[in-house]
Design a protein around this motif. Structure first.
Motif, PDB file in Angstrom:
ATOM      1  N   VAL A 231      27.587 -23.211  34.959  1.00 14.33           N
ATOM      2  CA  VAL A 231      27.650 -23.382  36.558  1.00 14.33           C
ATOM      3  C   VAL A 231      27.011 -24.687  37.122  1.00 14.33           C
ATOM      4  O   VAL A 231      27.209 -25.363  37.620  1.00 14.33           O
ATOM      5  N   GLY A 234      28.697 -27.705  35.524  1.00 15.15           N
ATOM      6  CA  GLY A 234      29.799 -28.058  35.942  1.00 15.15           C
ATOM      7  C   GLY A 234      30.919 -27.275  35.181  1.00 15.15           C
ATOM      8  O   GLY A 234      31.278 -27.662  33.872  1.00 15.15           O
ATOM      9  N   ILE A 235      31.737 -26.454  35.716  1.00 16.01           N
ATOM     10  CA  ILE A 235      32.647 -25.522  34.792  1.00 16.01           C
ATOM     11  C   ILE A 235      33.844 -26.411  34.265  1.00 16.01           C
ATOM     12  O   ILE A 235      34.558 -27.261  34.967  1.00 16.01           O
ATOM     13  N   MET A 288      19.307 -23.129  39.347  1.00 12.99           N
ATOM     14  CA  MET A 288      20.590 -23.277  39.608  1.00 12.99           C
ATOM     15  C   MET A 288      20.947 -23.176  41.034  1.00 12.99           C
ATOM     16  O   MET A 288      21.790 -23.668  41.470  1.00 12.99           O
ATOM     17  N   LEU A 292      23.193 -26.159  43.071  1.00 14.66           N
ATOM     18  CA  LEU A 292      24.285 -25.752  43.671  1.00 14.66           C
ATOM     19  C   LEU A 292      24.273 -25.983  44.984  1.00 14.66           C
ATOM     20  O   LEU A 292      25.121 -26.509  45.825  1.00 14.66           O
ATOM     21  N   ILE A 293      23.100 -26.417  45.642  1.00 14.34           N
ATOM     22  CA  ILE A 293      22.996 -26.429  47.134  1.00 14.34           C
ATOM     23  C   ILE A 293      23.304 -27.950  47.239  1.00 14.34           C
ATOM     24  O   ILE A 293      23.940 -28.555  48.157  1.00 14.34           O
ATOM     25  N   ALA A 294      22.875 -28.821  46.158  1.00 13.88           N
ATOM     26  CA  ALA A 294      22.777 -29.985  46.359  1.00 13.88           C
ATOM     27  C   ALA A 294      24.290 -30.599  45.843  1.00 13.88           C
ATOM     28  O   ALA A 294      24.877 -31.524  46.486  1.00 13.88           O
ATOM     29  N   PRO A 296      27.691 -28.672  44.839  1.00  8.79           N
ATOM     30  CA  PRO A 296      28.357 -27.422  44.734  1.00  8.79           C
ATOM     31  C   PRO A 296      29.273 -27.213  43.576  1.00  8.79           C
ATOM     32  O   PRO A 296      29.470 -26.171  43.000  1.00  8.79           O
ATOM     33  N   GLN A 297      29.661 -28.370  43.060  1.00  3.89           N
ATOM     34  CA  GLN A 297      30.423 -28.282  41.659  1.00  3.89           C
ATOM     35  C   GLN A 297      29.996 -28.496  40.545  1.00  3.89           C
ATOM     36  O   GLN A 297      30.598 -28.803  39.427  1.00  3.89           O
ATOM     37  N   GLY A 298      28.565 -28.585  40.594  1.00  3.62           N
ATOM     38  CA  GLY A 298      27.776 -28.691  39.325  1.00  3.62           C
ATOM     39  C   GLY A 298      27.675 -30.061  38.711  1.00  3.62           C
ATOM     40  O   GLY A 298      28.240 -30.938  39.584  1.00  3.62           O
ATOM     41  N   GLY A 301      30.867 -31.370  37.061  1.00  2.00           N
ATOM     42  CA  GLY A 301      32.261 -30.703  37.506  1.00  2.00           C
ATOM     43  C   GLY A 301      33.141 -31.536  38.394  1.00  2.00           C
ATOM     44  O   GLY A 301      32.392 -32.237  39.288  1.00  2.00           O
ATOM     45  N   ARG A 303      36.118 -30.207  39.685  1.00  2.00           N
ATOM     46  CA  ARG A 303      36.733 -29.491  40.440  1.00  2.00           C
ATOM     47  C   ARG A 303      35.882 -28.470  41.209  1.00  2.00           C
ATOM     48  O   ARG A 303      34.931 -27.749  40.436  1.00  2.00           O
TER      49      ARG A 303
ATOM     50  N   LEU B 119      23.640 -19.559  51.172  1.00  2.00           N
ATOM     51  CA  LEU B 119      23.684 -20.253  50.058  1.00  2.00           C
ATOM     52  C   LEU B 119      24.967 -20.313  49.157  1.00  2.00           C
ATOM     53  O   LEU B 119      25.689 -21.111  49.326  1.00  2.00           O
ATOM     54  N   ARG B 122      28.468 -21.666  50.207  1.00  2.00           N
ATOM     55  CA  ARG B 122      28.742 -23.156  50.093  1.00  2.00           C
ATOM     56  C   ARG B 122      29.834 -23.412  48.862  1.00  2.00           C
ATOM     57  O   ARG B 122      30.312 -24.365  48.630  1.00  2.00           O
ATOM     58  N   THR B 123      29.755 -22.640  48.089  1.00  2.00           N
ATOM     59  CA  THR B 123      30.848 -22.612  46.997  1.00  2.00           C
ATOM     60  C   THR B 123      31.982 -21.618  47.143  1.00  2.00           C
ATOM     61  O   THR B 123      31.836 -20.627  47.995  1.00  2.00           O
ATOM     62  N   TYR B 127      32.406 -20.295  41.226  1.00  2.00           N
ATOM     63  CA  TYR B 127      31.304 -20.587  41.455  1.00  2.00           C
ATOM     64  C   TYR B 127      30.528 -19.398  42.374  1.00  2.00           C
ATOM     65  O   TYR B 127      29.466 -19.061  42.070  1.00  2.00           O
ATOM     66  N   MET B 130      29.818 -16.591  40.376  1.00  2.00           N
ATOM     67  CA  MET B 130      28.543 -16.809  39.127  1.00  2.00           C
ATOM     68  C   MET B 130      27.035 -16.928  40.341  1.00  2.00           C
ATOM     69  O   MET B 130      26.085 -16.488  39.871  1.00  2.00           O
ATOM     70  N   VAL B 131      27.256 -17.585  41.279  1.00  2.00           N
ATOM     71  CA  VAL B 131      26.018 -17.808  42.309  1.00  2.00           C
ATOM     72  C   VAL B 131      25.530 -16.451  42.771  1.00  2.00           C
ATOM     73  O   VAL B 131      24.351 -15.989  42.701  1.00  2.00           O
ATOM     74  N   ALA B 134      23.945 -14.731  39.983  1.00  2.00           N
ATOM     75  CA  ALA B 134      22.656 -15.402  39.396  1.00  2.00           C
ATOM     76  C   ALA B 134      21.561 -15.043  40.441  1.00  2.00           C
ATOM     77  O   ALA B 134      20.476 -14.673  40.108  1.00  2.00           O
TER      78      ALA B 134
END
Lengths: 304, 326
Positions: A231, A234-235, A288, A292-294, A296-298, A301, A303, B119, B122-123, B127, B130-131, B134
């Motif tokens: 994650v 990026g998957i 993680m 992801l906040i910065a 979201p696609q890793g 990634g 997609r 949080l 957002r995904t 994702y 998994m988030v 986590a």
């Protein structure tokens, strides 16, 4: 300073082991769009195959070969019997079906091998420690794991960028209908990719089983970490898996080694120890969440 | 629609009838099993709001289950020791009143769901799965490494909390409490999913783009559903802690998240009483297969696999012959 170097090597070794797990997961997801929770079971199967064959033949090397073969075979069988029916389903069905596979494999293994952990004996060439430049004593086998991880990373990169199979894998990621129309046997390609990922997981299991112990349920904590890795990276991206694995390995190892000490400079030692160890075990999940906040696609990634 | 309603009543009626029948025959253990099914059903009903109606595949609902449990355990242990939980910024004493603990458990779980949901939403897709996983793992490791409330060993309290006018130690009376809360949660879900909010939530699941096009922003609606879902699961966690008089990090583990998901999917995703049927069947299987073999989880795994592969609408889907009630 020596301590820091040793912990950095430990982090590197941990990261490489996570990479072996994450590479298979991310390939399977990238090519087939499948979430495979049972990847941790393949890791466990690899470790048990290694332990059983090494105990029966007395050869660690045969055990290693058996771990690759057993995990790849189990992966291929599972793909053909179960996973194949899940590609068209939504993620929810995939999660549940592979969760069911975990229950089956864990209890099945407990039934065959019992609940007691097994231990592997390293051959003399790989046991013991070497002195690194700078005077650091470091176990040989951990260096071997780092080397194996690096070799697999290089091998996967060559496989994906330089071979016909790699071209097909990349084409499968881009457009699965189109490569089917162009005459590639998709069902076979999927089985090969799944078995390849399974073999890497089995190898990781055998390597880790050699320095820790081989037991039922050993795959689950590693599985969750491997998910965190892919994650973050990026998957679907093997490069992301490598970067993510090293990042997670380093963060976890260095966090556990250094945080309590760092906190002790600003608060009293006993509460620094408590808060430090609690915080250190949460560090990778915080990492993680921040990534992801910065993004979201890793990190790598394509997609979201 | 009619048929679904009948099935819902039958499922809930069967659960209650089982408990009452067992009570009359003096089978206290079976009453406790029914109570466990009601509590797990409640957790499933909570998850179903997010997962079934909202399409939010959360793999981290054990976090809320565990938080509800730990709030109960912490209040009960402080009530026993007489020491306040907090002295700053205000004094918070322990309590063994269920009516006081439940709101606390729900608020704590709801706050956690607010942060995690804000949080995670957002995904999307994998994702999101998994988030949420986590975040639950984060709490799991925190519970393991925080020694104050038992750490890895968990926290036990010796007396079940009290409810005015009832003897909570009597299995059938505790079942009555749990079944009533389950009934209320089902009623709440039925009302909410038919409301404007619920319709918008389901619309956002079915087609997010169209929902946006008619002027509804899915984020806030999904977050609300996620928080409500977390609160219901938190309440279930509180009841579960009281049932066992014990909380441990296992309540926060990803196996728990998986099990709550299994209840929902086994019964039928997005169906009102699906999770209750799923939880009841799960408990029944655990009990029956446990008698057949020590390795019953392997059999359970095969059975689950068969249901996913061949009956994707869950057990209620087999009865009604449709994949999903949407």
């Amino acid at each position: 300073m020596l301590l820091l170097a040793e912990q950095a090597l430990n982090g590197l070794q941990y990261g490489m082991m996570l990479f072996l797990m994450a590479a298979g997961l991310t390939l399977v997801f990238g090519v087939m769009g499948l979430i495979n929770l049972a990847h941790g079971s393949l890791y466990m199967i690899g470790a048990f195959a290694c332990a059983a064959v090494a105990a029966a033949t007395g050869s660690f090397w045969l055990g290693m070969a058996a771990s690759l073969a057993a995990a790849a075979a189990a992966g291929a069988v599972v793909e053909m019997a179960v996973i194949r029916r899940l590609y068209a389903r939504d993620h929810l069905d995939q999660v549940l079906a592979t969760f069911a596979l975990i229950l089956f494999f864990s209890e099945g293994t407990r039934w065959v091998f019992g609940s007691f952990p097994l231990y592997l004996t390293l051959p003399s060439a790989l046991s013991g420690a070497v002195t690194l430049p700078g005077g650091l004593q470091y176990p040989v086998f951990r260096l071997v794991i780092i080397a194996v991880g690096a070799a697999v990373a290089l091998g996967l990169w060559l496989l994906i960028t330089r071979t016909r199979l790699g071209i097909r894998i990349r084409a499968g990621e881009a457009d699965r209908e189109m490569i089917g129309a162009l005459g590639v046997d998709i069902a076979r390609l999927y089985t090969i990719v799944f078995a390849l990922g399974a073999a890497l997981a089995g190898l990781a299991g055998a390597l880790v089983g050699s320095i820790q112990s081989v037991q039922v349920g050993m795959g689950e904590p590693v599985l969750i970490l491997a998910f965190v890795v892919i994650v973050i990276g990026g998957i679907g991206s093997v490069k992301g898996a490598l970067v993510g694995a090293l990042l997670v390995g380093m963060t976890d190892t260095l966090g556990k080694a250094l945080l309590p000490g760092l906190l002790a400079t600003v608060m009293d030692p006993s509460s620094a120890n408590t808060i430090g160890s609690a915080l250190a075990s949460m560090m990778i999940y915080i990492l993680m969440a921040v990534i992801l906040i910065a993004r979201p696609q890793g990190l790598y990634g394509a997609r979201a | 629609m009619r048929r679904d309603m009948t099935i819902n009543l039958v499922i809930f009626g069967l659960l209650v009838a089982t408990a009452i029948g067992a009570h009359l025959m003096g089978e206290g253990f079976t009453v406790t099993l029914a109570t466990k099914a009601a509590i797990f059903g409640l957790a499933g009903v909570g998850l179903n709001l997010a997962l079934g109606y909202g399409g939010l595949v959360s793999f981290g609902h054990a976090a809320f289950f565990g938080i509800g449990g730990y709030v109960t355990g912490i209040f009960a242990s402080h009530a026993a020791s007489g020491q306040p939980i907090l002295t700053l910024p205000f004094t918070l004493a322990g309590s063994n009143e269920m009516l006081g603990i439940w709101p606390m458990a729900m608020v704590a779980a709801g706050l956690a769901a607010l942060v995690i949901g804000a949080l995670s939403l957002r995904t999307t897709g994998v994702y999101f799965i998994m988030v949420t996983l986590a975040f639950a793992q984060m709490l799991f490791y925190f519970a393991i490494s925080w020694p104050r409330y038992g750490g890895e060993d968990g926290l036990s309290f010796y007396v079940r909390n009290t409810f005015p006018g009832l003897n909570t130690f009597d299995p059938i009376q505790y079942f009555a409490i749990c079944a009533t809360l389950l009934g209320l949660a089902l009623l709440f879900t039925a009302v909410v999913t038919q409301s404007r909010f619920g319709l918008a939530l389901q619309a956002a699941r079915q087609n997010s783009q169209r929902t946006v096009a008619v002027g509804i922003r899915p984020y806030g609606i999904r977050l609300t559903a996620f928080v409500l879902s977390g609160m219901i699961v938190g309440l279930a966690g509180a009841l579960y802690a009281d049932l066992n008089r014990f909380v441990s990090p296992a309540m926060l583990s990803w196996h728990m998240s998986g099990e709550i998901m299994v209840f929902v999917i086994l019964g039928g995703v997005g169906r009102l009483c699906g999770p209750v049927a799923g939880a009841a069947i799960f408990i029944l299987l655990e009990h029956l297969l446990g008698g057949v073999s020590d390795y019953w989880q392997a059999l359970l795994g095969l059975l689950l696999l068969a249901i996913v592969l061949f009956a994707p609408g869950g057990l209620i889907g087999i009865v009604t012959g449709s994949r999903r009630h949407a």
